[in-house]
Design an enzyme around this catalytic site. Structure first.
Site, PDB file in Angstrom:
ATOM      1  N   ILE A  26     -77.886 -55.226  -7.327  1.00  0.00           N
ATOM      2  CA  ILE A  26     -79.024 -55.323  -8.243  1.00  0.00           C
ATOM      3  C   ILE A  26     -79.334 -56.780  -8.515  1.00  0.00           C
ATOM      4  O   ILE A  26     -78.437 -57.579  -8.744  1.00  0.00           O
ATOM      5  CB  ILE A  26     -78.745 -54.611  -9.590  1.00  0.00           C
ATOM      6  CG1 ILE A  26     -78.355 -53.153  -9.378  1.00  0.00           C
ATOM      7  CG2 ILE A  26     -79.948 -54.703 -10.525  1.00  0.00           C
ATOM      8  CD1 ILE A  26     -76.893 -52.886  -9.565  1.00  0.00           C
ATOM      9  N   CYS A  27     -80.627 -57.138  -8.495  1.00  0.00           N
ATOM     10  CA  CYS A  27     -81.069 -58.470  -8.882  1.00  0.00           C
ATOM     11  C   CYS A  27     -80.369 -59.512  -7.987  1.00  0.00           C
ATOM     12  O   CYS A  27     -80.315 -59.360  -6.776  1.00  0.00           O
ATOM     13  CB  CYS A  27     -80.777 -58.667 -10.366  1.00  0.00           C
ATOM     14  SG  CYS A  27     -81.555 -60.098 -11.145  1.00  0.00           S
ATOM     15  N   THR A  28     -79.804 -60.563  -8.572  1.00  0.00           N
ATOM     16  CA  THR A  28     -79.127 -61.579  -7.763  1.00  0.00           C
ATOM     17  C   THR A  28     -77.740 -61.123  -7.315  1.00  0.00           C
ATOM     18  O   THR A  28     -77.038 -61.865  -6.625  1.00  0.00           O
ATOM     19  CB  THR A  28     -79.003 -62.904  -8.530  1.00  0.00           C
ATOM     20  OG1 THR A  28     -78.348 -62.680  -9.773  1.00  0.00           O
ATOM     21  CG2 THR A  28     -80.374 -63.516  -8.770  1.00  0.00           C
TER      22      THR A  28
END
Length: 230
Positions: free
Chosen positions: A103-105
């Site tokens: 998720i995300c970075t």
């Protein structure tokens, strides 16, 4: 050897964005027949980027092989991708897991662990271009799947992808029932959730505000990528 009861392990590290973790956790913890663990180096409480403190349920040393490995992101990713113990844990768990979800970075941490080479993957809009350092093909989609690797964009997209993962693991009816249980029916007040639709002035303001973090992250990614190649 697979676990008699399948286990989802959600990685916790200092400085992560709590919703990257707690959003998917809210979905996956409702998956029938599964056990869900929050895993960190030790079971000591961990402070997230905005100060919320979360206590892991299990440490690296005690963790079983997870069937589903979940890796959130946040500012702390920049340190996590340079931490040998964390990177090795993600590499080992991710290689053997049946499904891997970033998720995300958090996708940068998957990349640093060597799990994205030749894979199509996404992440937060302000950092996803850095995935090329790890041999990944960048996706701008909110949700991207390439084989057993699932990657989501920034923060809230983790909830969307968690529901997609549940659908693949247990069927769409189960995923829809969970979506209904948590009344997940987003209707944001503004059309500004990605740089493709937000007003240009807002995008520029966000880029300026994040310039220092971007520089730190880019340097960390270059170092992590060099370690991966060595």
């Amino acid at each position: 050897m697979s676990n008699p009861q399948p286990v989802a392990g959600l990685l916790l590290f200092p400085g992560l964005t709590q919703l990257d973790l707690t959003g998917p956790y809210e979905v996956l913890a409702r998956l029938p027949g599964w056990r869900t663990e929050i895993v960190a180096k030790t079971t000591a409480p961990v402070k997230t980027d905005r100060g919320l403190v979360i206590t892991p349920s299990i440490g690296f040393a005690e963790a079983p092989q997870f069937d589903l490995l979940v890796v959130p992101g946040g500012p702390g990713t920049d340190d996590a991708i340079l931490d040998a113990e964390t990177v090795e844990f993600v590499r080992r768990q991710g290689a053997a897991a049946q499904h891997v979800f970033g998720i995300c970075t958090g996708s940068l941490l998957l990349g640093a662990a060597g799990l994205l080479k030749g894979k199509r993957a996404g992440g937060h809009w302000a950092a996803r271009d850095l995935l090329t350092h790890f041999g990944a093909e960048v996706s701008d989609a909110r949700m991207t799947q390439d084989g057993k690797i699932y990657t989501a964009g920034g923060v809230t997209s983790g909830i969307d992808m968690a529901l997609r993962v549940v659908a693949d693991l247990a069927g769409e009816d189960v995923a829809m029932a969970i979506q209904l249980q948590i009344e997940y029916d987003p209707e944001p007040p503004f059309r500004a959730g990605t740089p493709f639709v937000a007003p240009p002035a807002i995008v520029e303001r966000a880029r300026t505000a994040g310039a220092q973090r971007r520089a730190i992250r880019a340097a960390a990614v270059e170092t992590a990528a060099a370690k991966l190649k060595s």
